[in-house]
Scaffold this active site. Structure first.
Site, PDB file in Angstrom:
ATOM      1  N   ASN A   7       0.865  -1.111   0.120  1.00 46.84           N
ATOM      2  CA  ASN A   7       0.136   0.080   0.025  1.00 46.84           C
ATOM      3  C   ASN A   7       0.915   1.114   0.199  1.00 46.84           C
ATOM      4  O   ASN A   7       1.281   1.573   0.990  1.00 46.84           O
ATOM      5  CB  ASN A   7      -0.809  -0.021   1.179  1.00 46.84           C
ATOM      6  CG  ASN A   7      -1.836   1.182   1.471  1.00 46.84           C
ATOM      7  OD1 ASN A   7      -1.550   1.858   0.685  1.00 46.84           O
ATOM      8  ND2 ASN A   7      -2.747   1.108   2.225  1.00 46.84           N
ATOM      9  N   ARG A  90      -2.792  -1.709  -3.618  1.00 44.96           N
ATOM     10  CA  ARG A  90      -3.865  -0.692  -3.243  1.00 44.96           C
ATOM     11  C   ARG A  90      -3.517   0.385  -4.199  1.00 44.96           C
ATOM     12  O   ARG A  90      -2.584   0.900  -4.393  1.00 44.96           O
ATOM     13  CB  ARG A  90      -3.728  -0.196  -1.784  1.00 44.96           C
ATOM     14  CG  ARG A  90      -4.764   0.805  -1.737  1.00 44.96           C
ATOM     15  CD  ARG A  90      -4.561   1.600  -0.474  1.00 44.96           C
ATOM     16  NE  ARG A  90      -5.708   2.928  -0.281  1.00 44.96           N
ATOM     17  CZ  ARG A  90      -5.400   3.861   0.358  1.00 44.96           C
ATOM     18  NH1 ARG A  90      -4.401   4.127   1.010  1.00 44.96           N
ATOM     19  NH2 ARG A  90      -6.438   4.627   0.356  1.00 44.96           N
ATOM     20  N   HIS A 179     -12.193   5.071  -0.116  1.00 47.89           N
ATOM     21  CA  HIS A 179     -12.268   4.002   1.226  1.00 47.89           C
ATOM     22  C   HIS A 179     -13.000   2.850   0.844  1.00 47.89           C
ATOM     23  O   HIS A 179     -13.563   2.319   1.604  1.00 47.89           O
ATOM     24  CB  HIS A 179     -12.884   4.741   2.330  1.00 47.89           C
ATOM     25  CG  HIS A 179     -12.026   5.766   3.175  1.00 47.89           C
ATOM     26  ND1 HIS A 179     -12.602   7.111   3.755  1.00 47.89           N
ATOM     27  CD2 HIS A 179     -11.005   5.962   3.376  1.00 47.89           C
ATOM     28  CE1 HIS A 179     -11.827   7.702   4.325  1.00 47.89           C
ATOM     29  NE2 HIS A 179     -10.621   7.145   3.981  1.00 47.89           N
ATOM     30  N   HIS A 207     -16.575   5.191   8.049  1.00 47.24           N
ATOM     31  CA  HIS A 207     -15.064   5.152   8.091  1.00 47.24           C
ATOM     32  C   HIS A 207     -14.481   6.395   8.704  1.00 47.24           C
ATOM     33  O   HIS A 207     -14.616   7.410   8.022  1.00 47.24           O
ATOM     34  CB  HIS A 207     -14.400   4.671   6.986  1.00 47.24           C
ATOM     35  CG  HIS A 207     -13.093   4.649   6.783  1.00 47.24           C
ATOM     36  ND1 HIS A 207     -12.253   3.437   6.821  1.00 47.24           N
ATOM     37  CD2 HIS A 207     -11.980   5.575   7.024  1.00 47.24           C
ATOM     38  CE1 HIS A 207     -10.894   3.733   6.865  1.00 47.24           C
ATOM     39  NE2 HIS A 207     -10.798   4.960   7.047  1.00 47.24           N
ATOM     40  N   LEU A 208     -14.127   6.535  10.036  1.00 45.60           N
ATOM     41  CA  LEU A 208     -13.927   7.549  10.761  1.00 45.60           C
ATOM     42  C   LEU A 208     -12.303   7.589  11.116  1.00 45.60           C
ATOM     43  O   LEU A 208     -12.274   6.928  12.291  1.00 45.60           O
ATOM     44  CB  LEU A 208     -14.804   7.907  11.799  1.00 45.60           C
ATOM     45  CG  LEU A 208     -16.310   7.905  11.748  1.00 45.60           C
ATOM     46  CD1 LEU A 208     -17.173   8.350  12.892  1.00 45.60           C
ATOM     47  CD2 LEU A 208     -16.708   9.004  10.569  1.00 45.60           C
ATOM     48  N   GLY A 209     -11.323   7.950  10.390  1.00 44.42           N
ATOM     49  CA  GLY A 209     -10.043   7.838  10.735  1.00 44.42           C
ATOM     50  C   GLY A 209      -9.452   9.092  10.639  1.00 44.42           C
ATOM     51  O   GLY A 209     -10.111  10.110  10.857  1.00 44.42           O
ATOM     52  N   ASN A 210      -8.120   9.445   9.894  1.00 43.87           N
ATOM     53  CA  ASN A 210      -7.853  10.734   9.701  1.00 43.87           C
ATOM     54  C   ASN A 210      -8.526  11.057   8.316  1.00 43.87           C
ATOM     55  O   ASN A 210      -9.219  12.348   8.480  1.00 43.87           O
ATOM     56  CB  ASN A 210      -6.425  10.550   9.060  1.00 43.87           C
ATOM     57  CG  ASN A 210      -5.375  10.732  10.514  1.00 43.87           C
ATOM     58  OD1 ASN A 210      -5.625  11.764  11.260  1.00 43.87           O
ATOM     59  ND2 ASN A 210      -4.445   9.958  10.686  1.00 43.87           N
ATOM     60  N   ARG A 240      -8.942  17.950   6.540  1.00 43.13           N
ATOM     61  CA  ARG A 240      -9.915  18.318   5.398  1.00 43.13           C
ATOM     62  C   ARG A 240     -11.085  18.836   5.864  1.00 43.13           C
ATOM     63  O   ARG A 240     -11.767  18.399   6.700  1.00 43.13           O
ATOM     64  CB  ARG A 240     -10.123  17.226   4.509  1.00 43.13           C
ATOM     65  CG  ARG A 240      -8.768  16.766   3.845  1.00 43.13           C
ATOM     66  CD  ARG A 240      -8.995  15.608   2.984  1.00 43.13           C
ATOM     67  NE  ARG A 240      -8.320  14.369   3.579  1.00 43.13           N
ATOM     68  CZ  ARG A 240      -8.434  13.203   3.190  1.00 43.13           C
ATOM     69  NH1 ARG A 240      -9.235  12.607   2.403  1.00 43.13           N
ATOM     70  NH2 ARG A 240      -7.476  12.138   3.721  1.00 43.13           N
ATOM     71  N   ASP A 282      -5.765  15.239  15.751  1.00 41.35           N
ATOM     72  CA  ASP A 282      -5.718  14.237  16.181  1.00 41.35           C
ATOM     73  C   ASP A 282      -7.005  14.193  17.173  1.00 41.35           C
ATOM     74  O   ASP A 282      -6.968  14.875  18.088  1.00 41.35           O
ATOM     75  CB  ASP A 282      -4.267  13.839  16.972  1.00 41.35           C
ATOM     76  CG  ASP A 282      -4.214  12.327  17.241  1.00 41.35           C
ATOM     77  OD1 ASP A 282      -5.395  11.772  17.983  1.00 41.35           O
ATOM     78  OD2 ASP A 282      -3.454  11.595  16.861  1.00 41.35           O
ATOM     79  N   GLY A 330      -9.743   4.507  13.369  1.00 37.85           N
ATOM     80  CA  GLY A 330      -9.417   4.970  14.541  1.00 37.85           C
ATOM     81  C   GLY A 330     -10.505   5.560  15.253  1.00 37.85           C
ATOM     82  O   GLY A 330     -10.754   5.133  16.672  1.00 37.85           O
ATOM     83  N   GLY A 332     -13.783   5.770  14.723  1.00 39.22           N
ATOM     84  CA  GLY A 332     -14.989   4.855  14.500  1.00 39.22           C
ATOM     85  C   GLY A 332     -14.856   3.786  15.774  1.00 39.22           C
ATOM     86  O   GLY A 332     -15.940   3.365  16.247  1.00 39.22           O
ATOM     87  N   GLU A 333     -13.872   3.329  15.710  1.00 39.91           N
ATOM     88  CA  GLU A 333     -13.510   2.128  16.594  1.00 39.91           C
ATOM     89  C   GLU A 333     -13.432   2.477  18.027  1.00 39.91           C
ATOM     90  O   GLU A 333     -13.530   1.412  18.981  1.00 39.91           O
ATOM     91  CB  GLU A 333     -12.203   1.112  16.227  1.00 39.91           C
ATOM     92  CG  GLU A 333     -12.513   0.534  14.665  1.00 39.91           C
ATOM     93  CD  GLU A 333     -11.281  -0.129  14.094  1.00 39.91           C
ATOM     94  OE1 GLU A 333     -10.504  -0.735  14.658  1.00 39.91           O
ATOM     95  OE2 GLU A 333     -11.159   0.214  12.929  1.00 39.91           O
ATOM     96  N   GLU A 362      -8.169  -3.307   5.418  1.00 42.39           N
ATOM     97  CA  GLU A 362      -8.196  -3.230   4.140  1.00 42.39           C
ATOM     98  C   GLU A 362      -7.115  -4.216   3.477  1.00 42.39           C
ATOM     99  O   GLU A 362      -7.288  -4.771   2.513  1.00 42.39           O
ATOM    100  CB  GLU A 362      -7.714  -1.823   3.568  1.00 42.39           C
ATOM    101  CG  GLU A 362      -9.116  -0.955   3.886  1.00 42.39           C
ATOM    102  CD  GLU A 362      -8.629   0.666   4.372  1.00 42.39           C
ATOM    103  OE1 GLU A 362      -8.150   0.910   5.227  1.00 42.39           O
ATOM    104  OE2 GLU A 362      -8.910   1.431   3.399  1.00 42.39           O
TER     105      GLU A 362
END
Ligand code: ADP
Length: 378
Positions: A7, A90, A179, A207-210, A240, A282, A330, A332-333, A362
């Site tokens: 990736n 990827r 994603h 999907h809630l990460g960066n 973003r 973060d 990150g 979301g979990e 992934e």
């Protein structure tokens, strides 16, 4: 059968080697700061970590170093290169052309290069990584797994912008979504957890990460998602801005006397949670600061959550209800307070909807796609 996943990011390569018979990951690691003097590799095996600098690191030397470690007597897990049966890569953008994973040949390489115009930060490193892997493993089957592929089932009413139609034809202007591998993975895992066939379920995947995106997955197919032509549209993310009034671009250019390119950089790298809070991109930092009473950290979290609720509401409308909402990546979990707030605030809408938390993987899906293509060919 051992399958390597690769990736490539703009200056990094994440890799993992899977043993498909045992469904397990044997080793994983990451090369960072490719193209700089401080490039290094971090390699994990059995909870132990190897770290080393890489001199004059290009994508080619990075992949070479990865292979060296995979066959190393101490840090490796295979005896030789020949024990790596296939490689899954990827790739972020596959345009409208790639609706599922494919074997890589010279045509596919050309098209990955072509779609670099739609994903200038992402497709070129993937291209370089694949080229390196093809050189090092000329006889090994290699597969491209596209982030956009899963969302190619979106109907035209969901993927068109209200712009002149010819821009779609001339410049490929439409919503693509990203994603996709993660949304597909967690939707499939959710069906398994609910013990129902995926093609009979309506699932909203968050999907809630960066980077953050939400998808409406109906009967196993993505029918809408929050990211668009680029991964900037939709939710508030680490750096973003997500959805804004498009006229703001010109307005900010004028007020700040900056170029379109600079506005794009500002919206991609200095906005979102970071821009709103002025503290960090973060979520962990923001939760801490908000707890201590920082008003802007709290504001950033509130705007973040509010936008998620709006999207969930709109996807409940799009699918006329949902069986489940899945949180992953990150934030979301791990951030229970955010999920609890969403559940509580939407309690009237979410009556019988199951709320699930599923770890996204992934790389594992990339390995499976690669494996399945090889099995089909045999
Ligand atoms: P990426 O999109 O880069 O893969 P991740 O999925 O790791 O990112 O998500 C990164 C985000 O998740 C960051 O905002 C980080 O603060 C947040 N995060 C990760 N772990 C936790 C945790 N245990 N508690 C709170 N937030 C977390």
């Amino acid at each position: 059968m051992n399958i390597l996943t690769i990736n490539c990011g703009s200056s990094s390569i994440k890799y993992q080697l899977f043993c498909m018979e045992n469904k397990c990951s044997l080793v994983n690691g990451m090369v960072e700061k490719i193209g700089t003097a401080s490039a290094y590799i971090v390699h994990h095996k059995d909870k132990q970590t190897y770290k080393a600098k890489i001199k004059e690191c290009t994508y080619f030397t990075a992949v070479n170093k990865i292979v060296e470690l995979l066959i190393d007597s101490q840090w490796g897990v295979v005896g030789s290169k020949n024990e790596i049966a296939a490689i899954g890569h990827r790739v972020v953008h596959g345009g409208e052309e790639f609706t599922s994973s494919v074997f890589i040949d010279s045509h596919v390489m050309k098209r990955i290069k072509f779609y670099a115009r739609l994903a200038p930060l992402h497709n070129p490193p993937a291209y370089n990584g694949i080229r390196a892997a093809l050189k090092i493993f000329p006889k090994v089957k290699q597969v491209a797994v596209f982030d956009t592929a899963f969302h190619q089932t979106m109907p035209q009413e969901a993927f068109m912008y209200g712009l002149p139609f010819e821009f779609y034809k001339k410049y490929h202007v439409r919503r693509y979504g990203f994603h996709g591998t993660s949304h597909r993975y967690v939707a499939t895992a959710a069906a398994r957890e609910l013990k129902k066939p995926l093609n009979k379920l309506k699932i909203i995947t968050c999907h809630l990460g960066n980077g953050c995106s939400i998808a409406a997955v109906k009967n196993g197919k993505s029918i809408d998602t929050s990211m668009g032509f680029t991964p900037l549209e939709g939710l508030i993310m680490g750096t973003r801005c997500g959805d804004i009034d498009p006229d703001l671009v010109g307005y900010i250019m004028e007020k700040e006397n900056i170029s379109a390119e600079k506005v794009s950089a500002l919206m991609n790298r200095k906005s979102g949670l970071l821009g709103l809070s002025g503290i960090s991109n973060d979520m962990r930092d923001l939760l801490q600061s908000a707890k201590k009473g920082d008003k802007r950290a709290k504001l950033a979290i509130d705007v973040f959550v509010y936008r998620i609720k709006k999207y969930i509401g709109s996807y409940l409308a799009v699918m006329n209800g949902a069986d489940a909402i899945v949180f992953t990546a990150g934030i979301g979990e791990h951030v229970v307070s955010i999920k609890d707030k969403i559940k509580k605030d939407l309690s009237n809408l979410l009556g019988k909807v199951k709320i699930l938390t599923i770890h996204t993987d992934e790389e594992r899906l990339i390995a499976y796609d690669t494996y399945n293509l090889i099995k089909k060919k045999k």
